[in-house]
Design a protein around this motif. Sequence first.
Motif, PDB file in Angstrom:
ATOM      1  N   GLY A 109      -6.529   5.612   2.328  1.00 52.07           N
ATOM      2  CA  GLY A 109      -5.252   6.305   2.181  1.00 52.07           C
ATOM      3  C   GLY A 109      -4.154   5.640   2.981  1.00 52.07           C
ATOM      4  N   TYR A 110      -3.038   6.340   3.053  1.00 54.36           N
ATOM      5  CA  TYR A 110      -1.848   5.773   3.683  1.00 54.36           C
ATOM      6  C   TYR A 110      -1.236   6.815   4.605  1.00 54.36           C
ATOM      7  CZ  TYR A 110       2.799   3.743   4.175  1.00 54.36           C
ATOM      8  OH  TYR A 110       3.958   3.234   4.681  1.00 54.36           O
ATOM      9  N   GLU A 111      -1.014   6.438   5.855  1.00 53.68           N
ATOM     10  CA  GLU A 111      -0.397   7.348   6.812  1.00 53.68           C
ATOM     11  C   GLU A 111       1.095   7.058   6.917  1.00 53.68           C
ATOM     12  OE1 GLU A 111      -4.040   8.236   9.924  1.00 53.68           O
ATOM     13  OE2 GLU A 111      -2.327   7.068  10.608  1.00 53.68           O
ATOM     14  N   TYR A 112       1.882   8.124   6.980  1.00 54.19           N
ATOM     15  CA  TYR A 112       3.323   7.978   7.137  1.00 54.19           C
ATOM     16  C   TYR A 112       3.852   9.212   7.864  1.00 54.19           C
ATOM     17  CZ  TYR A 112       3.562  11.214   3.199  1.00 54.19           C
ATOM     18  OH  TYR A 112       3.418  12.301   2.381  1.00 54.19           O
ATOM     19  N   THR A 113       5.036   9.091   8.422  1.00 52.93           N
ATOM     20  CA  THR A 113       5.657  10.241   9.084  1.00 52.93           C
ATOM     21  C   THR A 113       6.821  10.732   8.239  1.00 52.93           C
ATOM     22  OG1 THR A 113       7.056   8.785  10.413  1.00 52.93           O
ATOM     23  CG2 THR A 113       5.016   9.553  11.419  1.00 52.93           C
ATOM     24  N   LYS A 114       6.948  12.036   8.192  1.00 53.39           N
ATOM     25  CA  LYS A 114       8.044  12.676   7.465  1.00 53.39           C
ATOM     26  C   LYS A 114       8.425  13.918   8.258  1.00 53.39           C
ATOM     27  CE  LYS A 114       9.295  14.506   2.959  1.00 53.39           C
ATOM     28  NZ  LYS A 114       8.816  14.806   1.598  1.00 53.39           N
ATOM     29  N   GLY A 115       9.695  13.993   8.614  1.00 50.39           N
ATOM     30  CA  GLY A 115      10.142  15.137   9.404  1.00 50.39           C
ATOM     31  C   GLY A 115       9.458  15.213  10.751  1.00 50.39           C
ATOM     32  N   GLY A 116       9.084  14.059  11.303  1.00 51.27           N
ATOM     33  CA  GLY A 116       8.427  14.026  12.589  1.00 51.27           C
ATOM     34  C   GLY A 116       6.947  14.373  12.559  1.00 51.27           C
ATOM     35  N   GLU A 117       6.405  14.641  11.363  1.00 48.05           N
ATOM     36  CA  GLU A 117       4.987  14.979  11.231  1.00 48.05           C
ATOM     37  C   GLU A 117       4.226  13.845  10.562  1.00 48.05           C
ATOM     38  OE1 GLU A 117       4.177  18.705   9.362  1.00 48.05           O
ATOM     39  OE2 GLU A 117       5.855  19.707  10.350  1.00 48.05           O
TER      40      GLU A 117
ATOM     41  N   LEU B 171       0.818  -1.216   0.000  1.00 53.71           N
ATOM     42  CA  LEU B 171       0.000   0.000   0.000  1.00 53.71           C
ATOM     43  C   LEU B 171       0.856   1.273   0.000  1.00 53.71           C
ATOM     44  CD1 LEU B 171      -2.838   1.176  -0.017  1.00 53.71           C
ATOM     45  CD2 LEU B 171      -2.814   1.041   2.485  1.00 53.71           C
ATOM     46  N   GLY B 172       1.818   1.372   0.896  1.00 45.90           N
ATOM     47  CA  GLY B 172       2.659   2.566   0.968  1.00 45.90           C
ATOM     48  C   GLY B 172       3.461   2.779  -0.301  1.00 45.90           C
ATOM     49  N   ASP B 173       3.996   1.696  -0.853  1.00 46.05           N
ATOM     50  CA  ASP B 173       4.755   1.763  -2.094  1.00 46.05           C
ATOM     51  C   ASP B 173       3.871   2.230  -3.248  1.00 46.05           C
ATOM     52  OD1 ASP B 173       6.883   1.443  -3.904  1.00 46.05           O
ATOM     53  OD2 ASP B 173       6.432  -0.677  -4.218  1.00 46.05           O
ATOM     54  N   CYS B 174       2.621   1.781  -3.248  1.00 41.49           N
ATOM     55  CA  CYS B 174       1.680   2.178  -4.303  1.00 41.49           C
ATOM     56  C   CYS B 174       1.443   3.689  -4.268  1.00 41.49           C
ATOM     57  CB  CYS B 174       0.377   1.417  -4.146  1.00 41.49           C
ATOM     58  SG  CYS B 174      -0.804   1.754  -5.458  1.00 41.49           S
ATOM     59  N   PHE B 175       1.158   4.221  -3.082  1.00 46.18           N
ATOM     60  CA  PHE B 175       0.933   5.663  -2.970  1.00 46.18           C
ATOM     61  C   PHE B 175       2.183   6.445  -3.355  1.00 46.18           C
ATOM     62  CE2 PHE B 175      -2.894   4.560  -0.644  1.00 46.18           C
ATOM     63  CZ  PHE B 175      -3.768   5.551  -1.063  1.00 46.18           C
TER      64      PHE B 175
ATOM     65  N   HIS C 277       1.552  12.408   8.072  1.00 44.63           N
ATOM     66  CA  HIS C 277       0.943  12.780   6.788  1.00 44.63           C
ATOM     67  C   HIS C 277       0.010  11.673   6.338  1.00 44.63           C
ATOM     68  CE1 HIS C 277       3.742  16.154   6.012  1.00 44.63           C
ATOM     69  NE2 HIS C 277       4.596  15.392   6.700  1.00 44.63           N
ATOM     70  N   ARG C 278      -0.920  11.990   5.457  1.00 39.70           N
ATOM     71  CA  ARG C 278      -1.841  11.016   4.883  1.00 39.70           C
ATOM     72  C   ARG C 278      -1.908  11.235   3.378  1.00 39.70           C
ATOM     73  NH1 ARG C 278      -6.004   7.502   6.091  1.00 39.70           N
ATOM     74  NH2 ARG C 278      -5.888   7.895   8.295  1.00 39.70           N
ATOM     75  N   SER C 279      -1.690  10.138   2.632  1.00 40.71           N
ATOM     76  CA  SER C 279      -1.853  10.165   1.175  1.00 40.71           C
ATOM     77  C   SER C 279      -3.220   9.612   0.849  1.00 40.71           C
ATOM     78  CB  SER C 279      -0.795   9.266   0.508  1.00 40.71           C
ATOM     79  OG  SER C 279       0.480   9.783   0.698  1.00 40.71           O
ATOM     80  N   ARG C 280      -3.864  10.219  -0.123  1.00 43.60           N
ATOM     81  CA  ARG C 280      -5.164   9.721  -0.598  1.00 43.60           C
ATOM     82  C   ARG C 280      -5.211   9.784  -2.094  1.00 43.60           C
ATOM     83  NH1 ARG C 280     -10.074  10.870   3.397  1.00 43.60           N
ATOM     84  NH2 ARG C 280      -9.232   9.553   4.973  1.00 43.60           N
TER      85      ARG C 280
END
Length: 107
Positions: free
Chosen positions: A94-102, A52-56, A104-107
């Motif tokens: 969607g997909y939740e991930y952290t970047k720079g300590g924040e 899923l994360g790779d797809c987004f 984020h959600r991809s949709r």
Amino acid sequence: MILIIDSRETNPLHFSKVEGVETVVEGLKVGDYTARFRDGSMSGSIVERKELGDCFNSFGSGYENEKAKIIRAKEAGLKYILAIEASAFEVLMGYEYTKGGELHRSR
């Protein structure tokens, strides 16, 4: 049928319990999986497998690279099959991930 698994596939699926299917690892120009039939003819399709994360990521920031794969498949006369390792509901959420300590959600 002989299922060909791309040599760059780091965590390939296992097909040992599927009767009549043999697997081999080879370098594919595009895709993660394809098939060769016992008569030596090749399948007209390739499968691109995505978590899923790779797809987004692939269809977000990595879109140009993914688009190039699709074009290479088309130029080779192959059908591109995208296999997402998630349910339709998970993709829609969607997909939740952290970047720079924040967060984020991809949709």
